[in-house]
Every structure is written in C-alpha cells, then in structure tokens.
Design an enzyme around this catalytic site. Structure first.
Site, PDB file in Angstrom:
ATOM      1  N   SER A  91      -9.802   0.063   7.048  1.00  0.00           N
ATOM      2  CA  SER A  91      -9.378   0.259   5.621  1.00  0.00           C
ATOM      3  C   SER A  91      -8.765  -1.064   4.989  1.00  0.00           C
ATOM      4  O   SER A  91      -8.579  -1.253   3.923  1.00  0.00           O
ATOM      5  CB  SER A  91      -8.294   1.433   5.483  1.00  0.00           C
ATOM      6  OG  SER A  91      -8.933   2.536   5.592  1.00  0.00           O
ATOM      7  N   SER A 117     -10.021   2.582   2.990  1.00  0.00           N
ATOM      8  CA  SER A 117      -8.926   3.258   1.896  1.00  0.00           C
ATOM      9  C   SER A 117      -8.058   2.229   1.196  1.00  0.00           C
ATOM     10  O   SER A 117      -7.555   2.492   0.209  1.00  0.00           O
ATOM     11  CB  SER A 117      -7.961   4.160   2.636  1.00  0.00           C
ATOM     12  OG  SER A 117      -7.358   3.279   3.492  1.00  0.00           O
ATOM     13  N   LYS A 172       0.883  -1.191   0.080  1.00  0.00           N
ATOM     14  CA  LYS A 172      -0.022   0.086   0.013  1.00  0.00           C
ATOM     15  C   LYS A 172       0.922   1.312   0.045  1.00  0.00           C
ATOM     16  O   LYS A 172       2.042   1.297   0.785  1.00  0.00           O
ATOM     17  CB  LYS A 172      -1.087   0.036   1.255  1.00  0.00           C
ATOM     18  CG  LYS A 172      -1.946   1.038   1.188  1.00  0.00           C
ATOM     19  CD  LYS A 172      -2.893   1.042   2.364  1.00  0.00           C
ATOM     20  CE  LYS A 172      -4.015   2.099   2.284  1.00  0.00           C
ATOM     21  NZ  LYS A 172      -4.818   1.911   3.693  1.00  0.00           N
TER      22      LYS A 172
END
Lengths: 499, 99, 504
Positions: free
Chosen positions: C178, C154, C79
């Site tokens: 997330s 997210s 990420k």
C-alpha cells in the site's frame, strides 16, 4: 423461575456416579492490567480506569504485564504444573458488548502451565488428588448493568450500560481434568477444592481472592454416569458461583436435578447454567452449539512467552509451603486438638485464623471468634465469613479483650459495628461509647444488690463452693448491661466472701 | 470449485455480525468460491515438516513493567460513543445470557 | 517567490534553517495548492485548520533560537489510517466517519515532536483494503498523471498528495504494498520499513503481522529524512524493534553523491518479472538493470520458488487477522450506530451497523477471514498460510546469501483506469504480486520511479528489497539509482507529470 424436580441426594448417588470438573478464574492483584498500564482497580467511577487499549480503540495495541507473567508462573508451580518453555497468547473471537475488542486475549493450545496436581483434604479427613489440566492467562471483560424490567437481570431489560473498568484485569484460569470417584463427597470436594485454590493464591499473595468480589470465580462442570454403564453423561457448566458454600450447594443441586431428569428417561442438555444464590437453584443459559466457533488464532500483536530456567528456578525457590504441609505445621503450632483443627478446616477459615494469629492474637482466641461469632453472623447473612471482617480487625478486637478494654459481650457489639463498616474496633468502641466499667464503686454497689437478692451465696463460697459466685457474677453482668469486666467482678465477690 | 454454499456464507455473516442482504449473500457465495479455489493452493507446499510463522520478525518475552500510566477520563472515553448515560456506554437489550 | 510546493522536503529544510522562508509561507503555499487541485485529485479527506498556527509556532521557536530537527516547519500529509487527536481518523470507512481519537499514533506524536506541520488526512481504500483507493467510502482519489486513472492503493491519497505537490511529505501504511505500489503508479517514492522498525501504535490495524507505517515522498532523500523521524523503538508496540538505526538520510546523501554501486550484489528475482507484466514495465526494468550494472553493480538472478504461493497465503492471513481486528467496530464505544427498523437487540444493532458501515470489499474479506479461521478449516487454510510464510522467508534467506539487495518491478502494470478492476476482486489482488512477499517476510522494501512506460506515458516503479533490519541499504542503493536515472533522463520523473488544472 420454575423449580426443577430434584431427586433425593442419596438416591441419586445410588443410581449415578458424578463426574466433576472445575474452571477457576483467579484475578491477579498486579498494579496494572494484563495488557495496559491502567491501574488494576475496578469499582469507583465507571470508565475511568481505562486506556485506549482497554477500550479497544482503533490503533491501540496490547503489551504484556511482566508481573502477571511472574504471578502466573508462580501459580503454575504451586499447582504442581510444568511451565511451558514456550507459550503464547491467542485471540478468542466472539461478539459481546462487555468485550471491548470483540475478542478476548487468552491462551489456547499453548498455555503457560499444564499437567499439575493439587492435594485436597475433605472435612472428613479424606484426601483427594485433583489433577490439573492447565492454567492459562487471559483478560477480564467489562461489566454490564441491565436496566429496566423487573429483575435487574438480562431477561426483560430495556437496555444495558457498559463500564470497562474491569476490562483487561489479569486472570489465570485453572482447568482440572475430569474428577471421578468423589461419590457422596462430590459437593464437599468441590468446596474444598476451591478453598484449596484460594489458600494457594492467598499464600502466594497474587490475588485478593475474595469470591464475593469476583476475584475468584468458579465454573463447575458436572455430569452423571449411570452406574455400571461405563459411559460418560452429558455435562452442564454452572457459572456465577460466588461463594464457597455456593460451590457445594450448586454441585449438590445439579446432581439432584440431573438425576431426576435421567431417571425419568430424559436427556441432559449440554448448556451453561446460572447459579442463583438467593433461591439456591440453577437456571438454563445458552445451549452449547456449533455457533460457539471462537476462531482461535495466535495473537499477532503479542510475542511468545519463553521463561528462562533461571526465572522458573527463582520463582520456585520463592514458593510458600504447600497447603497440606502448611496444615500440618499450623495444627502443631496452634496446639489444637484434632477436633478443633478439623473444625477450623471445615469452616474454611484457616487463612483468616493464621493472619489473625500473625497479627498478634492467641490461636485459641482467633479460632473462637472466627468459628464462633463471625461464622454465626456470616451464616445469618449467607456470605463467607472471610468477607465480613479483616483478620487485622479481629486481632485488634482480641487484643482489646485481653487488656480489659472490652468484655466478650461488648466485643460482640463492636464486631457488629466493624461489620457494618463503622470503622476499626477502636473506632467503633469509641463512637458507640462502649466502655468497660472499671470503677469498683459502681461494681460493688451492683454486687451488694445481687448479694441481697441471693443471701446464701457468700455462705456457699466460704464453704468452698466457689462456683456459687457464678450466679452473682451473672446478675451483676446483667445489671451492668455487659459493661462490667467479669474477671474483676469475680475478684470482688471472692474478696467480699473473705471479709 | 469449492463447496461454498449460501447457507455457509450466511452462517459466516452471523459469526461476523454482518446483516448481509440475500443479494449480498448470493454474490459473496460466488466470489468466495472463486477466491478460495485460488488460495487453497497453500496446502500444496504446507507439509508437516514446515513450521508455521506467525510473526515475521521473531521476538520473545516482550513485557511491560507493572507501573501504572495515565488513563482516559470518562469524558474522553465516552466522547466517540453513539450513546451513553454520562458515565457508561449504552446498548440495546441483550438477547442471550449473563456472562 | 519561487513556487514552494515544487521544492523537496530536503530543500525546504535547508531554506527554513537558513531562514530564507518561513514555515507559514511553506504551509500556506501547500494549503493553497490543496485548495487549487484537490477538487480534482481528492487526495485529502480532511484538511487541518490548525496547520498555519502550527507553522507559526515553529517559526516563533526558530526565531527564539530553539534547536529544531531538520524537518521542523515542513508540512506533511497523514494517511487517514493513523490516529490524530485533533483530526478525524476514519481509515476511509463510513463506520468511523467523524471519529476523533483521544490520542495520537506514536508516529504522529513523533512528527509533532519533530515540529513537522500536519496538513491533513489522506484518502485510502477502506481499512487499507485495496490497490486503487476506489474502496474508500468517501470516493476515489485520482492519479495526478491522468485523472481517469487510479493512484494505486491503499495509500493512493498520500501518493497522489505528494505527486500533485499538495504536500512534500506524507505518511503511508503498507500491508501488502500500500506504500510501494501507489509510489510506482504515481512516480513517487515510498518505503515499507522492516516490520517493527516503525511503531504501529495508533495505526488502525488491518493485518497486525503485516502492517507497517512508512514514508511517502518525491525523493529517496526525503523518505530517508522522514524515516529518521518516525523510526525507532516504541514500548507501546510489542512487535517494535529495539535495534539502533543508522541515519537513513546520511546513507541517502552518500548514495546520491557517490553514484557508485561497485561491489553491490543486486539480485533479480526471477519470479517477480515475466509474463503478465506490462511490456513498458519490463523494458524500463531492463534499462534500470543496465544502469545498475554500468555503475558497478553485480547483477545476479535469484530464484524464489515459493513466491508462487505468496498471494494465496497473503489472502488467507490478511483476511483472518482483519476479520478479528475489525470486530471492534460494533457501534458500542465509537463510530457509527445503525438501529434496525423496529429496534432490536444489541446483536441486531451490531449486525445492522456493520452491514451499513462496511463497504463490499471489507465485507468480502471479513467473511473470507471468518471462513479461514473457522473450526475445521483452520489447519488447511490459516495454518498452511503460516507455513508458506516460513517457506517465503527461507526463499529470501537463500536469495540474500547471494545478493545484498533484491530488485523487481514495484507493480506489474502502470496505473489502470478507475473502475477497470472494481468488479473483479481476484484481478485486483494480483496487483500486489511483487510487493506481498516482503510483507510476509517482514523485510524492508522501497518503490521508486524507473521511467515512463512508452506505450502509455505513465510512470513505472522499481522495487528494492533488503534483508530484515538492513533498511539502510535501500537508501544508499535507492539514492544512487535515483541519481543515475535522473542523470540519464536529464530531469526528475515527477517533473514530467502534466500540469493540473487549477481551481480558482
């Protein structure tokens, strides 16, 4: 800068009562920074003593330096404070380019130490009890250099450069409660207070405590209260006070400036003021306002500090003696008269003399050099004497005089060299070729010459007026340009008289 | 409805150093009002006897030994900087005062 | 050769160790897959140019007989919130576009030390603020199950990357869901470890007291294998826990093998299932309860009355901490600089940069957080939210008196359409209703597939929660539940995802 109107100091004190408050920042001399393992050393190449933490890089996290905690607790104890069973760090949020994260990690509602007391002795012998509100830990900011514009100051600069080497250096901020009742002594009390704090941190060994290097910084709050009004005045906060003598001068100046404004019916603006060492005035900074909303909140990246009773006891047991007790002890050990010791205290050089004596010098000699020649040179340069030369070098200088390598006069030249950064006294003596003439032949020739000019001297000596030798000794020393050992010259003159 | 005004949002934007446009301020004033109305309910249960929790897992006295570690070089430090002079970060003139 | 991208990390690990395949083969297969489908998915913001070289190095080491960890040679997507010294790290924000940090996040360093092969950086909502990846400054990620739908957020990029077979493993970060919510809507598995279980050093902070890095995978065992690599104490993160952790992979293997939940007390949180949850989600959740009960679990209902205040507390604590964490983006040391027209002071430059560099959601939360921390509002808002946090912890404590693990749906709905909630921040915030309590309390949570919703054929997810430090329960119970559900379905859930069009 327009010079402000000032009221005569004595008149100001007739009309108003000064109320003082101090915030002293002490830089701790830990090996690493407060929240990162970068070396705690600044100066040198810009932006080299930094880690991602000091630069506030995204993703970096602070970790508390254990030694800084111990030092802070020791300082708190030395200030007579209570050590909080639980304290924590908070973020103080404001944008400024020298603040890498745009928040400062500090302590807010839960400082590590609070409610202390410091005994401060003034030059006139009066003793004040200064009450300490709190001592809290925080990190220093980076350093800005303003480029362009005439003054090198922020006003008129075209751009600024930022070096973060100082960012994250551990600080303890010591905050006093309001101090009233100092009256005419207010400026002296200010100086004596900061000097006492300096003595405390030096004796603890937790800071280099050089004001001129910013290891110790004082923000002085002052307000005037009209006599009999019982009302507190609006205060100003004077920053950038970088020497003990400036502390005194700045307070005196602010009292005179504020009094002049108030006497004319004006009002004092609550603001930060900057002390200008060169011109001896303060100038207005940013006014305090609602915009100062620092949005403090507990630092989520750090955990509470909860020192054990055992740790506090250990640090308490290791505390050096309190300055007041130390003063009494030193006065006795050094066998100084009241006047002599007062003189030393007023000079703010007790610690320097103590360190010089510890390095081997006789107390009288240490006092003579520090309060004499060194203080004189410091005064000429408008700096603190302690910033000019180290106690170790002074002790070396005294030793060289004691064993005849230097005369007093040569020693003064050597001292100048040491202050100029030419090296240790031995190195300066060597590099400047300053050697005491111990060759009796050269001395005898000079003595003969002097006696020829003053033929009655030998007669006077033989009549028992030994002090008459002084005139000859003086002439010889002058002729030898100070390289002669005065004691030896005296011996030779007296020998001659007995021939 | 919360008393969030344009002036308030514009003050907050100034504190947060974001040069919001007047349109953004208008829009945010409305949105903020709605959001704050819905989150203000925390005070219903946050009574005086409830202690605050700032860390989910309670730890204390987390310290680092006072031992120096590796540092960045000036080159590494400046690599991401929008502007620098080779050794220091460069910024526009500062309005305000010496700190 | 079979399509290597369809294998799990555990399977790849086995074949790599048996030298049936090379890491270069595996890495190339995934890079090819990224080239083929990522134009549509947009899971990646950056693909590493070093991946094949890294893979070749692992193969050489294995050839030389070096003792390597179980995941050595297995590719992984990272990420973009995590700092990598050899790839840009933007956190999905224009303000950090192109920024290459001079250091690795601790978890990334651990990946490299375990010889995993970083494939690239995955898309995310800007600074992890969002539940749909639509707040990325670089465009949204698309759900592999339906390209018109959100992949969650997210960490939609990481979830979509594993769901679309672009990577067998990924790292995510979870501040309010997330990792777990994207897992739910993409039919994948995601774990938020106990706060402090995985280092946050080098994870670009959103809300420091809530953030936690964790695994994103297609199976529970893969998540366990990855958690074993990234977990553990880090002296650079003050909030890192010194606890010794058991092998999560062993726990997952045991759970899947035994398929028994005899004596396990499973608590159903009353407040996290009800009105407002999609019918298909509720049906699948009920079915999962049956499966658990049939395997011997004791199902108990628990009540957590203060969860009602969780979202409110979360949307005070998060913006407050974020407003401070994001202050460092000021155009001085890194990132974007925007000079206002006609120049200006440094204050003007900072304000212009932040105006241009931050997206609307980031600005919204910074302003909200600045408000919550302001003098005069602190006690009513931030102070109160911290108290609610205490109440939520107490609710969890009480619930865990009666249950070994807690369960709920991992998200109230299946994936919604891109753009559907973009203009309604409050509706967007409600997506995290099930996941937020775990972050507030610091406890571990896992999202894993529980079947397709009949009404739209999209994946639904179940959430498991365990007491703080008891992450191992997630893996034993999670692996058992996963195996039992797959036995019942006769296949994995992810195998039901439609085949993606392949670009040539």
């Amino acid at each position: 800068m327009a010079k402000a109107e000032l009221m005569d100091f004595d008149k100001a004190l007739e009309l108003f009562e000064p109320v003082l408050g101090f915030e002293v920042h002490v830089e701790l001399n830990t090996r690493t920074k407060m929240f990162s393992d970068a070396p705690n050393f600044f100066g040198g190449e810009p932006n080299t003593n930094i880690t991602p933490v000091d630069l506030g890089l995204p993703g970096s996290l602070p970790v508390v330096n254990e030694q800084a905690i111990r030092y802070s607790i020791s300082l708190g104890l030395a200030l007579g404070c209570e050590i909080a069973p639980s304290s924590r760090f908070a973020r103080k949020n404001y944008f400024y380019p020298d603040l890498a994260k745009n928040y400062q990690i500090s302590q807010y509602d839960e400082p590590i130490a609070h409610d202390g007391n410091v005994e401060v002795e003034l030059p006139n012998g009066k003793v004040f009890q200064v009450s300490i509100e709190r001592a809290h830990m925080e990190e220093d900011a980076g350093k800005l250099t303003h480029v362009g514009g005439a003054t090198g100051r922020i006003q008129g600069a075209e751009y600024s450069l930022v070096d973060y080497n100082r960012a994250g250096v551990p600080l303890v901020e010591i905050v006093t409660n309001m101090i009233s009742g100092a009256e005419h002594d207010a400026p002296e009390l200010a100086k004596a207070y900061v000097s006492t704090i300096r003595d405390i941190v030096v004796s603890l060994g937790i800071s280099d405590a050089k004001m001129e290097r910013g290891n110790l910084r004082c923000d002085a709050n002052i307000s005037l209260s009209p006599r009999g009004s019982g009302k507190l005045g609006t205060r100003t906060e004077t920053k950038n006070v970088n020497s003990l003598r400036s502390v005194e001068r700045a307070i005196r100046y602010e009292i005179q400036r504020q009094a002049a404004i108030l006497a004319k019916g004006g009002t004092i603006t609550q603001e930060t003021r900057h002390w200008h060492e060169d011109t001896g005035v303060t100038s207005a900074g940013r006014p305090k306002s609602d915009a100062d909303d620092y949005r403090y909140f507990p630092e989520p990246d750090l955990l509470p500090v909860e020192p054990s009773e055992a740790l506090i006891a250990e640090l308490r047991a290791a505390l050096p003696e309190a300055p007041a007790i130390r003063r009494r002890r030193l006065k006795e050990a050094w066998a100084f008269t009241d006047l002599e010791f007062q003189d030393v205290q007023n000079s703010g050089l007790v610690t320097e003399i103590e360190l010089t004596v510890a390095a081997g010098a006789a107390p009288a000699q240490a006092r003579k050099w520090w309060t004499g020649e060194i203080a004189r040179l410091a005064n000429l340069a408008s700096v603190d004497a302690s910033s000019l030369v180290s106690p170790l070098h002074v002790s070396e200088l005294v030793a060289m005089i004691d064993n005849g390598e230097l005369t007093d006069r040569l020693a003064r030249q050597v001292l100048e060299g040491v202050i100029a950064g030419e090296g240790s006294p031995a190195e300066v003596t060597k590099s400047r070729g300053l050697v005491v003439v111990s060759d009796d032949g050269a001395l005898i020739a000079a003595i003969d010459e002097a006696l020829a000019a003053q033929p009655d001297v030998l007669e006077k000596i033989r009549d028992g007026k030994v002090q008459a030798a002084g005139a000859v000794i003086g002439a010889v020393m002058k002729a030898m340009k100070g390289t002669a050992d005065a004691a030896r010259v005296r011996e030779l003159v007296l020998e001659r008289a007995q021939q | 409805m919360s008393e969030i005004t344009n002036d308030q949002v514009s003050h907050l934007a100034n504190l947060a150093r974001i040069a919001l446009t007047p349109e953004e301020i208008d829009k945010l004033t409305g949105e903020l009002g709605v959001i704050i109305d819905s989150i203000a309910k925390v005070s219903e249960v946050a009574t005086a006897d409830v202690p605050a929790t700032s860390h989910p897992i309670r730890l204390v006295n987390v310290f680092r030994p006072d031992v120096p570690g590796p540092t960045l070089t000036a080159k590494q430090a400046l690599a991401g900087a929008p502007e620098h002079d080779g050794s220091r970060f460069k910024v526009s003139a500062i309005l305000g005062e010496e700190q | 050769m079979a399509d290597l991208t369809r294998l799990t990390a555990a399977e790849l690990s086995q074949k790599l160790q048996a030298r049936e395949i090379s890491s270069v083969d595996v890495t190339r297969a995934h890079l090819d897959r990224i080239a083929a489908v990522d134009g549509d998915i947009h899971a990646f913001l950056h693909v590493s140019s070093a991946a094949l070289a890294t893979a070749a190095d692992v193969d050489t080491r294995r050839g030389d007989g070096e003792k390597l960890g179980p995941l050595a040679g297995v590719p992984i997507a990272i990420k973009d919130v995590l700092c990598t010294f050899d790839m840009p790290s933007t956190a999905g924000s224009k303000i950090l576009e192109g920024w290459v940090p001079p250091y690795d996040a601790t978890v990334v360093r651990k990946l490299r030390e375990a010889h995993l092969v970083p494939l690239g950086k995955t898309n995310m909502d800007e600074f992890a603020m969002g539940s749909s990846t639509e707040h990325s400054a670089f465009g949204p990620t698309h759900n592999p199950w339906d390209l018109d739908r959100i992949p969650g957020g997210s960490g939609g990029g990481s979830a979509a990357a594993v769901a679309a077979y672009e990577a067998p493993l990924a790292l995510g970060s979870d501040t309010g869901g997330s990792i777990r919510q994207p897992a739910a809507v993409t039919g994948s598995v995601g774990v938020k470890p106990t706060y402090g279980g995985v280092s946050r050093y080098g994870a670009i902070a959103l809300a420091s007291s809530l953030d936690q890095v964790g695994p994103v995978t297609r199976t529970v065992l893969d998540a366990a294998l990855l958690h074993d690599v990234i977990g553990g104490y880090d002296p650079r993160d003050s909030t890192s826990l010194k606890d010794p952790w058991p092998s999560f992979a062993d726990a997952a293997r045991t759970g899947a093998r035994d398929r028994s939940l005899k004596g396990v007390r499973v608590g159903v949180v009353k407040q996290l299932n009800g009105d407002g949850f999609q019918v298909g989600v509720r049906d699948r959740f009920a079915e999962s309860l049956e499966v658990l009960a049939a395997a011997g679990a004791e199902i108990v209902e628990v009540s957590a009355p203060n969860f009602e205040y969780a979202i409110a507390a979360y949307y005070l604590i998060l913006p407050a901490e974020a407003s401070s964490n994001l202050a460092k983006f000021d155009s001085v040391r890194f990132g974007l600089r925007v000079n206002p027209k006609g120049g200006g002071t440094v204050e003007d430059v900072m304000a212009a940069t932040r105006e241009a560099g931050f997206g609307p959601e980031v600005k919204r939360r910074i302003i909200l957080g600045t408000y919550a921390l302001s003098a005069g509002y602190y006690d009513a808002y931030y102070g109160s939210a911290q108290k609610v946090r205490t109440l939520i912890q107490r609710d969890f404590d009480a619930a865990f008196e009666r249950a070994d693990v807690l369960i709920s749906p991992a998200a109230p709905t299946t994936a919604f359409k891109l753009g559907e909630k973009l203009e309604d921040p409050l509706a967007m915030y409600l997506n995290d209703v099930t996941t937020i309590p775990a972050n507030l309390a610091g406890i571990p949570g896992m999202g894993l597939p529980m079947g397709l919703a009949p009404e739209d054929g999209l994946p639904t997810g179940i959430q498991l929660m365990a007491p703080a430090r008891a992450d191992v329960r997630l893996y034993s119970v999670g692996a058992a539940l996963e195996a039992l559900l797959e036995d019942r379905w006769g296949h994995t859930l992810i195998s039901q995802a439609p085949e993606l069009a392949v670009a040539r």
